[in-house]
Design an enzyme around this catalytic site. Structure first.
Site, PDB file in Angstrom:
ATOM      1  N   MET A  30     -11.150   1.308  -5.773  1.00  0.00           N
ATOM      2  CA  MET A  30     -12.458   1.190  -5.121  1.00  0.00           C
ATOM      3  C   MET A  30     -12.439   1.920  -3.778  1.00  0.00           C
ATOM      4  O   MET A  30     -13.313   1.703  -2.936  1.00  0.00           O
ATOM      5  CB  MET A  30     -12.822  -0.274  -4.927  1.00  0.00           C
ATOM      6  CG  MET A  30     -12.976  -1.009  -6.267  1.00  0.00           C
ATOM      7  SD  MET A  30     -14.096  -2.398  -6.185  1.00  0.00           S
ATOM      8  CE  MET A  30     -13.289  -3.404  -4.974  1.00  0.00           C
ATOM      9  N   GLY A  31     -11.433   2.749  -3.574  1.00  0.00           N
ATOM     10  CA  GLY A  31     -11.389   3.542  -2.346  1.00  0.00           C
ATOM     11  C   GLY A  31     -10.840   2.777  -1.159  1.00  0.00           C
ATOM     12  O   GLY A  31     -10.199   1.743  -1.319  1.00  0.00           O
ATOM     13  N   GLY A  36      -0.650   1.106  -0.666  1.00  0.00           N
ATOM     14  CA  GLY A  36      -0.583   0.434  -1.976  1.00  0.00           C
ATOM     15  C   GLY A  36      -1.128   1.346  -3.065  1.00  0.00           C
ATOM     16  O   GLY A  36      -0.511   1.525  -4.127  1.00  0.00           O
ATOM     17  N   HIS A  37      -2.294   1.941  -2.790  1.00  0.00           N
ATOM     18  CA  HIS A  37      -2.854   2.912  -3.742  1.00  0.00           C
ATOM     19  C   HIS A  37      -1.956   4.140  -3.845  1.00  0.00           C
ATOM     20  O   HIS A  37      -1.741   4.678  -4.933  1.00  0.00           O
ATOM     21  CB  HIS A  37      -4.240   3.376  -3.286  1.00  0.00           C
ATOM     22  CG  HIS A  37      -5.269   2.295  -3.149  1.00  0.00           C
ATOM     23  ND1 HIS A  37      -5.759   1.885  -1.937  1.00  0.00           N
ATOM     24  CD2 HIS A  37      -5.907   1.539  -4.071  1.00  0.00           C
ATOM     25  CE1 HIS A  37      -6.667   0.942  -2.102  1.00  0.00           C
ATOM     26  NE2 HIS A  37      -6.773   0.696  -3.398  1.00  0.00           N
ATOM     27  N   GLN A  61     -18.467  -6.138 -10.274  1.00  0.00           N
ATOM     28  CA  GLN A  61     -17.397  -7.110 -10.034  1.00  0.00           C
ATOM     29  C   GLN A  61     -17.579  -7.904  -8.741  1.00  0.00           C
ATOM     30  O   GLN A  61     -16.717  -8.680  -8.370  1.00  0.00           O
ATOM     31  CB  GLN A  61     -16.031  -6.428 -10.086  1.00  0.00           C
ATOM     32  CG  GLN A  61     -15.712  -5.514  -8.924  1.00  0.00           C
ATOM     33  CD  GLN A  61     -14.419  -4.764  -9.158  1.00  0.00           C
ATOM     34  OE1 GLN A  61     -14.341  -3.884 -10.028  1.00  0.00           O
ATOM     35  NE2 GLN A  61     -13.379  -5.083  -8.420  1.00  0.00           N
ATOM     36  N   GLN A 148       0.585  -4.849  -8.889  1.00  0.00           N
ATOM     37  CA  GLN A 148       0.929  -6.259  -9.061  1.00  0.00           C
ATOM     38  C   GLN A 148       0.184  -7.132  -8.044  1.00  0.00           C
ATOM     39  O   GLN A 148      -0.031  -8.313  -8.267  1.00  0.00           O
ATOM     40  CB  GLN A 148       2.445  -6.420  -8.889  1.00  0.00           C
ATOM     41  CG  GLN A 148       2.973  -7.835  -8.935  1.00  0.00           C
ATOM     42  CD  GLN A 148       2.726  -8.507 -10.276  1.00  0.00           C
ATOM     43  OE1 GLN A 148       2.653  -7.841 -11.311  1.00  0.00           O
ATOM     44  NE2 GLN A 148       2.597  -9.826 -10.265  1.00  0.00           N
ATOM     45  N   GLN A 153      -5.779  -9.539 -12.426  1.00  0.00           N
ATOM     46  CA  GLN A 153      -6.478  -8.346 -12.906  1.00  0.00           C
ATOM     47  C   GLN A 153      -5.578  -7.545 -13.855  1.00  0.00           C
ATOM     48  O   GLN A 153      -6.005  -7.120 -14.932  1.00  0.00           O
ATOM     49  CB  GLN A 153      -6.872  -7.498 -11.698  1.00  0.00           C
ATOM     50  CG  GLN A 153      -7.380  -6.126 -12.010  1.00  0.00           C
ATOM     51  CD  GLN A 153      -7.940  -5.456 -10.763  1.00  0.00           C
ATOM     52  OE1 GLN A 153      -8.975  -5.866 -10.256  1.00  0.00           O
ATOM     53  NE2 GLN A 153      -7.266  -4.448 -10.262  1.00  0.00           N
ATOM     54  N   VAL A 176       2.801  -3.310  -2.402  1.00  0.00           N
ATOM     55  CA  VAL A 176       3.263  -2.666  -1.158  1.00  0.00           C
ATOM     56  C   VAL A 176       2.794  -3.533   0.018  1.00  0.00           C
ATOM     57  O   VAL A 176       1.641  -3.971   0.058  1.00  0.00           O
ATOM     58  CB  VAL A 176       2.695  -1.237  -1.038  1.00  0.00           C
ATOM     59  CG1 VAL A 176       3.120  -0.590   0.278  1.00  0.00           C
ATOM     60  CG2 VAL A 176       3.161  -0.389  -2.222  1.00  0.00           C
ATOM     61  N   SER A 185      -4.204  -4.404   1.659  1.00  0.00           N
ATOM     62  CA  SER A 185      -5.461  -4.610   0.933  1.00  0.00           C
ATOM     63  C   SER A 185      -6.565  -3.929   1.737  1.00  0.00           C
ATOM     64  O   SER A 185      -6.537  -3.952   2.974  1.00  0.00           O
ATOM     65  CB  SER A 185      -5.757  -6.108   0.831  1.00  0.00           C
ATOM     66  OG  SER A 185      -7.131  -6.316   0.548  1.00  0.00           O
TER      67      SER A 185
HETATM   68  P1  AMP Z   1      -8.672  -1.677  -5.420  1.00  0.00           P
HETATM   69  O1  AMP Z   1      -9.034  -0.397  -4.745  1.00  0.00           O
HETATM   70  O2  AMP Z   1      -8.513  -2.824  -4.484  1.00  0.00           O
HETATM   71  O3  AMP Z   1      -9.558  -1.977  -6.596  1.00  0.00           O
HETATM   72  O4  AMP Z   1      -7.220  -1.448  -6.028  1.00  0.00           O
HETATM   73  C1  AMP Z   1      -6.939  -0.374  -6.903  1.00  0.00           C
HETATM   74  C2  AMP Z   1      -5.555  -0.554  -7.465  1.00  0.00           C
HETATM   75  O5  AMP Z   1      -4.605  -0.560  -6.400  1.00  0.00           O
HETATM   76  C3  AMP Z   1      -5.390  -1.893  -8.216  1.00  0.00           C
HETATM   77  O6  AMP Z   1      -4.610  -1.683  -9.374  1.00  0.00           O
HETATM   78  C4  AMP Z   1      -4.662  -2.733  -7.197  1.00  0.00           C
HETATM   79  O7  AMP Z   1      -3.879  -3.756  -7.785  1.00  0.00           O
HETATM   80  C5  AMP Z   1      -3.779  -1.700  -6.514  1.00  0.00           C
HETATM   81  N1  AMP Z   1      -3.350  -2.192  -5.198  1.00  0.00           N
HETATM   82  C6  AMP Z   1      -4.143  -2.672  -4.208  1.00  0.00           C
HETATM   83  N2  AMP Z   1      -3.385  -3.093  -3.166  1.00  0.00           N
HETATM   84  C7  AMP Z   1      -2.095  -2.862  -3.517  1.00  0.00           C
HETATM   85  C8  AMP Z   1      -0.833  -3.085  -2.880  1.00  0.00           C
HETATM   86  N3  AMP Z   1      -0.743  -3.633  -1.668  1.00  0.00           N
HETATM   87  N4  AMP Z   1       0.293  -2.744  -3.541  1.00  0.00           N
HETATM   88  C9  AMP Z   1       0.220  -2.193  -4.788  1.00  0.00           C
HETATM   89  N5  AMP Z   1      -0.936  -1.959  -5.442  1.00  0.00           N
HETATM   90  C10 AMP Z   1      -2.065  -2.287  -4.820  1.00  0.00           C
END
Ligand code: AMP
Length: 282
Positions: A30-31, A36-37, A61, A148, A153, A176, A185
């Site tokens: 979602m940008g 983590g991304h 969502q 993870q 999800q 991460v 996050s």
């Molecule tokens: P989101 O942009 O929040 O929808 O996340 C996109 C992807 O990045 C999803 O698969 C999340 O689980 C992953 N993600 C988000 N935060 C982290 C993190 N801290 N460590 C690893 N993966 C992450």
């Protein structure tokens, strides 16, 4: 790097690559991209010929009163990050080409979607499963990279992929964290300085649980109550849930089992954060 907004156009692009027998790795996001991304994108880069990243703040969502409108949007910066990480295709659809007028089809992963985060966010995982199903149909990747960090999800998407026979391999990569333990996050951006320091209770509670288990504690109720005590000492932290569950059915466990998942959601002021840990051997 190509930036494509139109689903049909990106389907043609990935279709061409598939004809050339190129392996496509896909990271849905979602940008407001953070390390983590980046870890998902870097792994996809290592394991595939073509890396596709989607950036879409998916309205389906978000529930009423949730943060859809104020969710951080930093498309320019995100595109730069994608370029730096060697992404080939950025899919940047808008609401109207993902959910045009008359849109009526949703994917519901029964049994797994109403507990834990689904209990306080009704409809959330229906929105997640629907958008991921659509993205898989649009992009036809060989591998799908998930974090993870969003354990429920990842479990729901893995179930959907299996149940609906999507020809894609799901890869779930470790969470991460920042140096002090806070899981990265996009929503951390909402925290003020004091809340940021209180937010550490999530990872601290998980580390406490791991220590208790290492020292022989196997009773889930006792572990949860120690985690609860730790978190409740920290205002303005308010527990949404703490659960120790099996990672397939998401059923609550009474005793610690190898591979079980400890997951929690805590509101720090108005910001709802989640975190989890997988217990290996016991
Ligand atoms: P989101 O942009 O929040 O929808 O996340 C996109 C992807 O990045 C999803 O698969 C999340 O689980 C992953 N993600 C988000 N935060 C982290 C993190 N801290 N460590 C690893 N993966 C992450």
């Amino acid at each position: 790097m190509k930036i494509i907004r139109d689903p049909e156009k990106i389907s043609i692009e990935t279709g061409k690559n598939k004809q050339l027998k190129k392996r496509i790795g896909f990271v849905p996001t979602m940008g407001a991209l953070h390390p983590g991304h980046f870890s998902l994108i870097s792994r996809a880069r290592k394991e595939n010929d073509i890396v596709a990243v989607s950036i879409f703040v998916n309205p389906a969502q978000f529930g009423k009163g949730e943060d859809f409108k104020k969710y951080p949007r930093r498309f320019k910066q995100d595109i730069e990050s994608c370029r730096r990480l060697g992404v080939d295709l950025v899919f940047l659809p808008d609401r109207d080409n993902m959910y045009p007028e008359g849109y009526s089809t949703f994917v519901n992963v029964d049994n797994l979607s109403d507990c834990l985060c689904g209990a306080s966010r009704p409809g959330h995982f229906r929105g997640v499963a629907t958008v991921v199903a659509k993205l898989l149909n649009i992009l036809h990747p060989d591998a799908l990279y998930l974090g993870q960090k969003d354990a429920q999800q990842a479990i729901i998407i893995s179930r959907m992929v299996k149940d609906l026979n999507f020809p894609v391999k799901v890869k779930v990569l470790p969470t991460v964290r920042q140096e002090d333990g806070l899981a990265l996050s996009s929503r951390n951006a909402y925290l003020n300085k004091q809340e940021r320091s209180v937010a550490l209770v999530l990872s601290k509670a998980l580390r406490l649980a791991e220590t208790l288990i290492r020292n022989g504690q196997r009773n889930c109720g006792r572990i949860i109550s120690r985690m609860r005590q730790l978190i409740e000492k920290n205002r303005p932290a308010k527990i949404d849930y703490i659960a120790i569950i099996d990672p397939e059915q998401l059923k609550e466990l009474r005793k610690i089992e190898p591979g079980c998942l400890i997951a929690l959601a805590v509101k720090i002021g108005k910001v709802r954060l989640i975190d989890n840990t997988v217990i290996g051997r016991v």
